[in-house]
Design a protein around this motif. Structure first.
Motif, PDB file in Angstrom:
ATOM      1  N   SER A   6      65.582  63.280  37.361  1.00  0.00           N
ATOM      2  CA  SER A   6      64.850  63.422  38.627  1.00  0.00           C
ATOM      3  C   SER A   6      65.669  62.966  39.817  1.00  0.00           C
ATOM      4  O   SER A   6      65.628  63.566  40.885  1.00  0.00           O
ATOM      5  N   HIS A   7      66.383  61.868  39.658  1.00  0.00           N
ATOM      6  CA  HIS A   7      67.024  61.250  40.820  1.00  0.00           C
ATOM      7  C   HIS A   7      68.541  61.289  40.809  1.00  0.00           C
ATOM      8  O   HIS A   7      69.159  61.030  41.841  1.00  0.00           O
ATOM      9  N   GLY A   8      69.138  61.563  39.662  1.00  0.00           N
ATOM     10  CA  GLY A   8      70.594  61.656  39.611  1.00  0.00           C
ATOM     11  C   GLY A   8      71.296  60.321  39.513  1.00  0.00           C
ATOM     12  O   GLY A   8      72.440  60.237  39.065  1.00  0.00           O
ATOM     13  N   ARG A   9      70.629  59.276  39.934  1.00  0.00           N
ATOM     14  CA  ARG A   9      71.256  57.952  39.975  1.00  0.00           C
ATOM     15  C   ARG A   9      70.135  56.920  39.891  1.00  0.00           C
ATOM     16  O   ARG A   9      69.118  57.062  40.558  1.00  0.00           O
ATOM     17  N   THR A  10      70.324  55.921  39.078  1.00  0.00           N
ATOM     18  CA  THR A  10      69.257  54.932  38.964  1.00  0.00           C
ATOM     19  C   THR A  10      69.825  53.565  38.615  1.00  0.00           C
ATOM     20  O   THR A  10      70.907  53.462  38.024  1.00  0.00           O
ATOM     21  N   ARG A  11      69.100  52.539  38.989  1.00  0.00           N
ATOM     22  CA  ARG A  11      69.496  51.171  38.643  1.00  0.00           C
ATOM     23  C   ARG A  11      68.654  50.718  37.452  1.00  0.00           C
ATOM     24  O   ARG A  11      67.430  50.870  37.476  1.00  0.00           O
ATOM     25  N   THR A  12      69.318  50.176  36.458  1.00  0.00           N
ATOM     26  CA  THR A  12      68.585  49.771  35.251  1.00  0.00           C
ATOM     27  C   THR A  12      67.554  48.697  35.580  1.00  0.00           C
ATOM     28  O   THR A  12      66.517  48.606  34.935  1.00  0.00           O
ATOM     29  N   SER A  13      67.847  47.894  36.610  1.00  0.00           N
ATOM     30  CA  SER A  13      66.917  46.819  36.968  1.00  0.00           C
ATOM     31  C   SER A  13      65.607  47.371  37.524  1.00  0.00           C
ATOM     32  O   SER A  13      64.610  46.662  37.573  1.00  0.00           O
ATOM     33  N   GLU A  14      65.616  48.632  37.966  1.00  0.00           N
ATOM     34  CA  GLU A  14      64.396  49.199  38.555  1.00  0.00           C
ATOM     35  C   GLU A  14      63.539  49.943  37.533  1.00  0.00           C
ATOM     36  O   GLU A  14      62.377  50.244  37.800  1.00  0.00           O
ATOM     37  N   LEU A  15      64.098  50.230  36.385  1.00  0.00           N
ATOM     38  CA  LEU A  15      63.344  51.017  35.406  1.00  0.00           C
ATOM     39  C   LEU A  15      62.195  50.223  34.799  1.00  0.00           C
ATOM     40  O   LEU A  15      61.168  50.785  34.440  1.00  0.00           O
ATOM     41  N   GLY A  16      62.387  48.913  34.679  1.00  0.00           N
ATOM     42  CA  GLY A  16      61.319  48.065  34.153  1.00  0.00           C
ATOM     43  C   GLY A  16      60.057  48.216  34.992  1.00  0.00           C
ATOM     44  O   GLY A  16      58.943  48.315  34.460  1.00  0.00           O
ATOM     45  N   ASP A  17      60.221  48.245  36.319  1.00  0.00           N
ATOM     46  CA  ASP A  17      59.058  48.400  37.203  1.00  0.00           C
ATOM     47  C   ASP A  17      58.359  49.722  36.946  1.00  0.00           C
ATOM     48  O   ASP A  17      57.138  49.804  36.958  1.00  0.00           O
ATOM     49  N   ARG A  18      59.149  50.775  36.723  1.00  0.00           N
ATOM     50  CA  ARG A  18      58.549  52.097  36.466  1.00  0.00           C
ATOM     51  C   ARG A  18      57.727  52.077  35.190  1.00  0.00           C
ATOM     52  O   ARG A  18      56.633  52.607  35.129  1.00  0.00           O
ATOM     53  N   ILE A  19      58.298  51.441  34.162  1.00  0.00           N
ATOM     54  CA  ILE A  19      57.586  51.388  32.878  1.00  0.00           C
ATOM     55  C   ILE A  19      56.294  50.589  33.038  1.00  0.00           C
ATOM     56  O   ILE A  19      55.225  50.998  32.587  1.00  0.00           O
TER      57      ILE A  19
END
Length: 635
Positions: free
Chosen positions: A462-475
């Motif tokens: 979706s975004h092409g670039r992501t920070r692993t630290s932000e994925l926890g919030d999404r989950i």
DNA sequence: TATACCTAGGTGCTGTATCC
DNA sequence: GGATACAGCACCTAGGTATA
């Protein structure tokens, strides 16, 4: 139009008129004409002066447009498929995207929701053709490389490299079985064909391999006529050609069909059962026979017995019919089909005994392994003598508090891989269960890790670039309150509070969205590593990727929560994926760029168990109606 | 309202890409 | 080169839409 060098494999633009333009791949080229392969499947020879390499077309565009080709989606579809495709389905969309990427073209945006969505296409300057010349590579080596490395072959479908280990585990339980070995009849048919064709009568004329293929096609024809178009109970290789074969008669008379499979040499019975035939001890490799134009296998005593057993079912005139060019009436072939039918071979005691000898009762290491596996499946009630009934979840396989989930599960035909693995996971960890349980824990760890890796993949898509630290919030954002609480608790707390493995696994396949799936995957990992079973089988998984990942990130710091450990786990998985890609020489899906993960050559990612070949085992056992009495005789 | 036609989605099978 | 997984294809069905 000026003349431009064209090369095989190149994407070219063919401008028939200003409005009619097509993209195609150069198949062959000479001084005047080029043969083109179109993306809609057509092929045409076109004068080379009417063609331009598409990248050259882009290079010639106005500098003010930054040499970007901007086109409506519908027009792009016409260029690819000769139709505007007002509804662009995923498959043609994927064809376009893959073709653009493969040929060094970039596009924007990633998604094209409407026919009038404008798609911008330009050259990907980081692209280096796989078949670049030595001069190109020399120049490339001199260029600074501060952006992307050169493109490698397309990515692996196994991003964490779990398949090879899974196959080792499957081979330990059921050596010699493959995903294709589903019919006991093929072993006898091949043994008989080898015995017949390696005899002295066939030293001239068509090759023995072609004769074997004809015998297979004759067999398939007879079986298809015997089991009419609505009866798929006796499946053979080539099943898909059934309608066509049955239509191919003249006044109810048939010849041996010219084709049952597109490539019978690679997808026919001889090829797909060859290794199994030797593992079962019916034949041994004999490459020296191949040098003499014979079939390169020598039958063992078992194999000779099996061949003789099968021969008793072969109608006298079948061989001449299959190897000749005569026609036979439908009724005759139906009768032959009844005699040859793979579903009836079990009734021939000589054949059945010979097959069981190779399958599980012989003295070979492989047969003994299969015997031990089959015997334990019988002892646990996973295999029974009731083959006609659809398989159901065995009552003892379901923990009491999970019975509701099991009741909702669809009935499975035969013996599915997940059913066996989950059954053994629920049993006490004992030496007698250890190999099954090792496979179960490996597969469950793989599922949990893959579910978490997939949320990263989908975010990158979706975004092409992501920070692993932000994925926890999404989950956490998409999760329910209980899951959020467990994801925030120390690992031991999450393990104790999480639902059972048997509940989490169906949840993993049921929930919608990658984030929710990752949430369940995390709980599955927490639950797994906290259980006695995991500690019991972990030594058997030493060195495997899933164990290394959970050991290094989760078990090493149990005071952390899943949410706290997630960035490090993702980082470890991306690094693992990078190593796997390098080892395989494949393009990576993603990579780290500083703190962020960046999309590279993302592929579709699906979750599931690897094949442990239990459905194939069930099918073989059903063909011979294997019973407990047979196993007693094997002791 | 009946019918024909079209499309999406599901399923199963084959052929090929991928991996070792 | 062999073994395997999976993409793609063919077929089928359900549901939507256009037309008489």
């Amino acid at each position: 139009m000026k003349e431009i060098d064209l090369a095989q494999g190149q994407v070219v633009l063919w401008e028939v008129t200003t409005a009619r333009r097509y993209l195609a791949i150069v198949r062959r080229v000479d001084s005047e004409f080029a043969e083109l392969d179109f993306f809609w499947g057509g092929r045409k020879s076109v004068r080379t002066v009417e063609l331009r390499p598409f990248v050259a077309y882009l290079d010639e565009r106005d500098k003010n447009s930054r040499r970007v080709f901007s086109v409506k989606r519908s027009t792009l579809c016409e260029m690819f498929f000769n139709r505007p495709l007002r509804r662009l389905r995923p498959k043609p969309a994927r064809t376009i995207r893959n073709a653009l990427r493969k040929h060094g073209l970039r596009y924007d945006p990633e998604e094209w929701p409407k026919p009038d969505t404008r798609v911008r296409i330009w050259r990907d300057c980081s692209f280096v053709s796989v078949k670049a010349s030595t001069v190109d590579s020399t120049i490339e080596a001199l260029l600074p490389r501060w952006l992307e490395p050169e493109r490698l072959p397309p990515s692996s479908r196994d991003p964490l490299g779990l398949q090879a280990y899974a196959e080792r585990l499957a081979n330990a339980l059921l050596p010699g079985l493959t995903v294709f070995t589903t019919r006991a009849g093929y072993y006898g048919f091949l043994a008989w064909a080898i015995q017949l064709l390696n005899g002295p009568s066939f030293s001239s004329g068509p090759t023995r391999r072609e004769r074997l293929n004809r015998l297979e096609r004759g067999l398939v024809l007879c079986e298809f006529i015997q089991h009419d178009i609505n009866d798929n109970s006796c499946a053979l290789l080539g099943q898909r050609s059934k309608t066509q074969l049955l239509q191919g008669h003249e006044a109810n008379r048939y010849r041996v069909p010219t084709r049952i499979l597109k490539n019978q040499n690679s997808a026919g019975a001889f090829r797909l059962y060859a290794t199994s035939l030797t593992s079962f001890g019916f034949a041994v490799d004999a490459p020296d026979l191949g040098a003499d134009r014979l079939l390169p296998y020598s039958l063992s005593d078992f194999g000779e017995r099996l061949a003789r057993g099968f021969k008793r079912r072969v109608p006298d005139a079948f061989t001449n019919f299959a190897l000749g060019d005569e026609t036979r009436h439908r009724d005759v072939l139906r009768e032959w089909g009844g005699q040859l039918c793979f579903s009836e071979l079990r009734l021939l005691e000589q054949y059945r005994r010979a097959f069981l000898e190779g399958f599980i009762l012989g003295n070979s290491v492989d047969a003994e392994r299969r015997f031990l596996t089959v015997r334990r499946l019988f002892q646990r009630g996973l295999l029974t003598e009731r083959y006609e009934k659809r398989g159901q979840i065995a009552p003892e396989a379901t923990a009491e508090d999970d019975s509701a989930a099991a009741e909702e599960a669809p009935e499975l035909e035969g013996l599915s891989n997940d059913r066996v693995l989950l059954y053994f996971y629920d049993q006490a960890p004992t030496n007698d269960n250890r190999d099954f349980q090792t496979a179960a824990v490996f597969e469950l760890l793989g599922l949990g890790l893959s579910a978490i890796f997939r949320v990263l993949v989908e975010d990158l898509r979706s975004h092409g670039r992501t920070r692993t630290s932000e994925l926890g919030d999404r989950i956490m954002r998409d999760a329910d309150a209980r899951t959020r609480r467990l994801w925030s608790a120390p690992l031991a707390g999450a393990a104790a509070g999480a639902p059972t493995v048997r509940t989490l696994v169906p949840d993993l396949f049921r929930v919608e969205g990658a984030a929710q799936c990752a949430a369940v995957g995390g709980l599955l990992l927490a639950r797994l590593v906290g259980e006695r079973m995991f500690r019991a089988v972990a030594p058997n998984l030493t060195g495997s990727a899933p164990l290394i990942l959970v050991d290094s990130v989760l078990r090493s710091q149990p005071e952390r929560s899943l949410a706290q450990a997630l960035p490090e786990l993702l980082q470890a998985m991306v690094e693992r994926h990078g190593e796997v890609s390098v080892n395989k020489g494949r393009q990576r899906w993603c990579y780290f760029d500083g703190e962020a993960v960046v999309k590279d050559d993302l592929q579709e990612m699906a979750l599931g168990f690897h094949s442990m070949r239990f459905p194939q085992l069930y099918s073989l056992c059903r063909d011979v109606r294997l019973g407990a009495e047979d196993l007693r005789n094997g002791n």
